[in-house]
Design an enzyme around this catalytic site. Structure first.
Site, PDB file in Angstrom:
ATOM      1  N   ILE A  61       0.833  -0.855   0.096  1.00 48.50           N
ATOM      2  CA  ILE A  61       0.334   0.186  -0.025  1.00 48.50           C
ATOM      3  C   ILE A  61       1.040   1.137   0.468  1.00 48.50           C
ATOM      4  CG2 ILE A  61      -2.081  -1.128   0.850  1.00 48.50           C
ATOM      5  CD1 ILE A  61      -1.729   0.332   3.870  1.00 48.50           C
ATOM      6  N   GLN A 103       9.637   6.535  14.146  1.00 49.11           N
ATOM      7  CA  GLN A 103       7.947   5.202  14.142  1.00 49.11           C
ATOM      8  C   GLN A 103       6.573   6.241  14.071  1.00 49.11           C
ATOM      9  OE1 GLN A 103       7.676   3.768  18.338  1.00 49.11           O
ATOM     10  NE2 GLN A 103      10.262   3.594  18.591  1.00 49.11           N
ATOM     11  N   TYR A 190       0.653   5.375  16.362  1.00 46.70           N
ATOM     12  CA  TYR A 190      -0.035   4.185  15.988  1.00 46.70           C
ATOM     13  C   TYR A 190      -1.690   4.523  16.810  1.00 46.70           C
ATOM     14  CZ  TYR A 190      -3.043   0.274  15.948  1.00 46.70           C
ATOM     15  OH  TYR A 190      -3.889  -0.519  15.025  1.00 46.70           O
ATOM     16  N   VAL A 226      -6.202  -8.754  19.678  1.00 45.54           N
ATOM     17  CA  VAL A 226      -6.514  -9.977  18.945  1.00 45.54           C
ATOM     18  C   VAL A 226      -4.808 -10.484  18.980  1.00 45.54           C
ATOM     19  CG1 VAL A 226      -7.645 -10.705  17.029  1.00 45.54           C
ATOM     20  CG2 VAL A 226      -8.534  -9.148  17.611  1.00 45.54           C
ATOM     21  N   THR A 228      -2.273 -11.854  17.489  1.00 46.02           N
ATOM     22  CA  THR A 228      -1.845 -11.450  15.810  1.00 46.02           C
ATOM     23  C   THR A 228      -0.437 -11.236  16.414  1.00 46.02           C
ATOM     24  OG1 THR A 228      -2.147  -9.946  16.306  1.00 46.02           O
ATOM     25  CG2 THR A 228      -3.736 -10.643  14.843  1.00 46.02           C
TER      26      THR A 228
HETATM   27  N1  LIG Z   1      -4.750  -7.104  16.650  1.00 47.60           N
HETATM   28  C1  LIG Z   1      -4.431  -6.156  17.687  1.00 47.60           C
HETATM   29  O1  LIG Z   1      -5.771  -6.495  18.543  1.00 47.60           O
HETATM   30  C2  LIG Z   1      -6.089  -4.839  17.101  1.00 47.60           C
HETATM   31  C3  LIG Z   1      -6.744  -3.838  17.086  1.00 47.60           C
HETATM   32  C4  LIG Z   1      -7.052  -3.245  17.195  1.00 47.60           C
HETATM   33  C5  LIG Z   1      -6.495  -2.847  15.430  1.00 47.60           C
HETATM   34  N2  LIG Z   1      -6.518  -3.575  15.216  1.00 47.60           N
HETATM   35  C6  LIG Z   1      -6.242  -3.407  12.806  1.00 47.60           C
HETATM   36  O2  LIG Z   1      -6.322  -4.260  12.973  1.00 47.60           O
HETATM   37  C7  LIG Z   1      -5.636  -4.461  11.733  1.00 47.60           C
HETATM   38  C8  LIG Z   1      -5.010  -5.624  11.050  1.00 47.60           C
HETATM   39  O3  LIG Z   1      -4.031  -5.792  12.152  1.00 47.60           O
HETATM   40  P1  LIG Z   1      -3.156  -7.637  12.608  1.00 47.60           P
HETATM   41  O4  LIG Z   1      -3.623  -7.767  13.846  1.00 47.60           O
HETATM   42  O5  LIG Z   1      -4.213  -8.251  11.925  1.00 47.60           O
HETATM   43  O6  LIG Z   1      -1.932  -7.143  12.242  1.00 47.60           O
HETATM   44  P2  LIG Z   1      -1.023  -8.107  11.412  1.00 47.60           P
HETATM   45  O7  LIG Z   1      -1.292  -9.404  12.407  1.00 47.60           O
HETATM   46  O8  LIG Z   1       0.132  -7.428  11.670  1.00 47.60           O
HETATM   47  O9  LIG Z   1      -1.190  -7.941   9.861  1.00 47.60           O
HETATM   48  C9  LIG Z   1      -1.241  -6.926   8.792  1.00 47.60           C
HETATM   49  C10 LIG Z   1      -1.058  -7.091   7.715  1.00 47.60           C
HETATM   50  O10 LIG Z   1      -0.752  -5.828   7.532  1.00 47.60           O
HETATM   51  C11 LIG Z   1       0.086  -6.068   6.172  1.00 47.60           C
HETATM   52  N3  LIG Z   1       0.752  -4.771   5.960  1.00 47.60           N
HETATM   53  C12 LIG Z   1       1.818  -3.912   6.440  1.00 47.60           C
HETATM   54  N4  LIG Z   1       2.189  -2.898   6.056  1.00 47.60           N
HETATM   55  C13 LIG Z   1       1.843  -2.970   4.531  1.00 47.60           C
HETATM   56  C14 LIG Z   1       1.758  -2.949   3.470  1.00 47.60           C
HETATM   57  N5  LIG Z   1       2.691  -1.559   3.919  1.00 47.60           N
HETATM   58  N6  LIG Z   1       1.349  -2.857   2.101  1.00 47.60           N
HETATM   59  C15 LIG Z   1       0.505  -3.512   3.045  1.00 47.60           C
HETATM   60  N7  LIG Z   1       0.645  -4.637   3.472  1.00 47.60           N
HETATM   61  C16 LIG Z   1       1.117  -3.949   4.578  1.00 47.60           C
HETATM   62  C17 LIG Z   1       0.773  -7.011   6.836  1.00 47.60           C
HETATM   63  O11 LIG Z   1       1.433  -7.548   5.904  1.00 47.60           O
HETATM   64  P3  LIG Z   1       3.060  -8.369   6.096  1.00 47.60           P
HETATM   65  O12 LIG Z   1       3.079  -9.927   7.060  1.00 47.60           O
HETATM   66  O13 LIG Z   1       4.047  -8.391   4.649  1.00 47.60           O
HETATM   67  O14 LIG Z   1       3.897  -7.407   6.891  1.00 47.60           O
HETATM   68  C18 LIG Z   1      -0.133  -8.245   7.335  1.00 47.60           C
HETATM   69  O15 LIG Z   1      -0.622  -9.003   6.411  1.00 47.60           O
HETATM   70  C19 LIG Z   1      -4.897  -3.389  11.329  1.00 47.60           C
HETATM   71  O16 LIG Z   1      -5.194  -2.437  10.804  1.00 47.60           O
HETATM   72  C20 LIG Z   1      -4.683  -2.622  12.939  1.00 47.60           C
HETATM   73  O17 LIG Z   1      -4.457  -1.810  12.656  1.00 47.60           O
HETATM   74  C21 LIG Z   1      -5.456  -4.455  15.173  1.00 47.60           C
END
Ligand SMILES: NC(=O)c1ccc[n+]([C@@H]2O[C@H](COP(=O)([O-])OP(=O)(O)OC[C@H]3O[C@@H](n4cnc5c(N)ncnc54)[C@H](OP(=O)(O)O)[C@@H]3O)[C@@H](O)[C@H]2O)c1
Length: 280
Positions: A61, A103, A190, A226, A228
């Site tokens: 992205i 950051q 963040y 979550v 992750t």
């Molecule tokens: N987990 C939580 O508790 C939580 C809570 C609130 C909000 N969120 C939001 O939910 C969403 C998913 O989070 P997650 O926990 O599933 O995160 P994650 O496990 O770290 O996964 C993030 C995904 O985004 C991809 N990504 C990162 N930078 C990118 C870029 N520049 N271009 C394309 N893809 C990119 C990563 O690809 P790579 O594998 O290549 O790095 C990965 O597929 C995010 O927006 C996060 O902010 C998560």
């Protein structure tokens, strides 16, 4: 004409679970987007073993060429887009050693500006009744900003995208000057990035309301805490549970009026983004 759903950053985590759920529930093609094709192919293979059939597309992205290639594929092969889930994001760990200026720049560039570039490029392809979901966070609630002046600017019901971009730049300048905490910005880059994503979502719905294409709905979603890579697997929710509210918003039926331009919690209920009280 086949319908199409696109989920960014969906090779793992919540995005992956969103793809899996959409493969089961959405009547159309589901595109699993990954910046790394090998990681994306592995994710697709896992779903294929479950009898599901997502289509893989490369998407970094932060790279406008990569976004343009995705737009070309959508135009040529699907003639339009019905669901867009802006899921890709990054978060520095609390013990990260990179200088805070780096950051903040990296986080704002990916979570705000790169997601905005995806929107600008793909929104013209949205069909009537399209659904867009922006992944925000509980850390993207307005109360994360302690400055009443900044809160007032961000909650202006007439805020434009250009004005929001100026506020984002003001934040980056405050970070560079080392005064962001004194000025009342959130503790982490963040959190600030997700406050901006939420504010952007409300602006985008106002723009859709003026669009000639009918019934395009966008919402910001907090998926819950979550398990992750992003949370170092500390979150109690499974990725399937984290996908629940985003998928609910992605599949809102035609002409639904709520949620619409709202902040949606992990239980799929609308919350008041501006509330200074706890919503849990
Ligand atoms: N987990 C939580 O508790 C939580 C809570 C609130 C909000 N969120 C939001 O939910 C969403 C998913 O989070 P997650 O926990 O599933 O995160 P994650 O496990 O770290 O996964 C993030 C995904 O985004 C991809 N990504 C990162 N930078 C990118 C870029 N520049 N271009 C394309 N893809 C990119 C990563 O690809 P790579 O594998 O290549 O790095 C990965 O597929 C995010 O927006 C996060 O902010 C998560």
């Amino acid at each position: 004409m086949g319908r199409l759903a696109v989920v960014t950053g969906s090779n793992k985590g919540i995005g992956f679970a969103i793809v899996e759920a959409l493969c089961k529930k959405f009547d159309g093609t589901v595109m699993l987007c990954s910046r790394d094709l090998e990681r994306g192919q592995k994710a697709v293979d896992v779903l294929k073993q479950k009898g599901l059939n997502p289509v893989l597309h490369q998407l970094e992205i932060s790279d406008q060429n990569s976004i343009n290639k995705l737009a070309e594929t959508i135009k040529n092969e699907y003639q339009g887009l019905d669901i867009l889930v802006n899921n890709a994001a990054i978060a520095y760990k609390h013990d990260a050693t990179e200088p805070f200026v780096k950051q903040a720049e990296d986080t704002i560039n990916v979570n705000f500006f790169a997601n905005l570039d995806v929107c600008k490029t793909l929104f013209p392809l949205l069909r009537p009744h399209a659904r867009v979901v922006n992944l925000s966070s509980s850390l993207g609630m307005l109360k994360q900003v302690s400055s009443p002046e900044i809160r007032t600017k961000l909650s202006n019901p007439n805020l434009t995208e250009d004005q929001l971009i100026s506020i984002v730049k003001e934040y980056l300048a405050d970070v560079k000057a080392g005064v962001h905490l004194d000025k009342g910005w959130p503790q982490t880059a963040y959190s600030t990035s997700k406050v901006f994503v939420s504010a952007l979502t409300f602006i985008q719905q106002r723009e859709f309301n003026k669009d000639t294409r009918e019934d395009i709905v966008i919402n910001a979603v907090h998926p819950g805490y979550v398990d992750t890579d992003m949370t170092s697997h500390k979150g109690p929710l499974t990725i399937e549970e984290g996908a629940s509210a985003p998928v609910y918003c992605a599949l809102l039926p035609p002409n639904s009026t709520k949620p619409k331009g709202d902040m949606v919690w992990c239980n799929s209920k609308i919350v008041d983004w501006q509330s200074l009280e706890s919503v849990e």
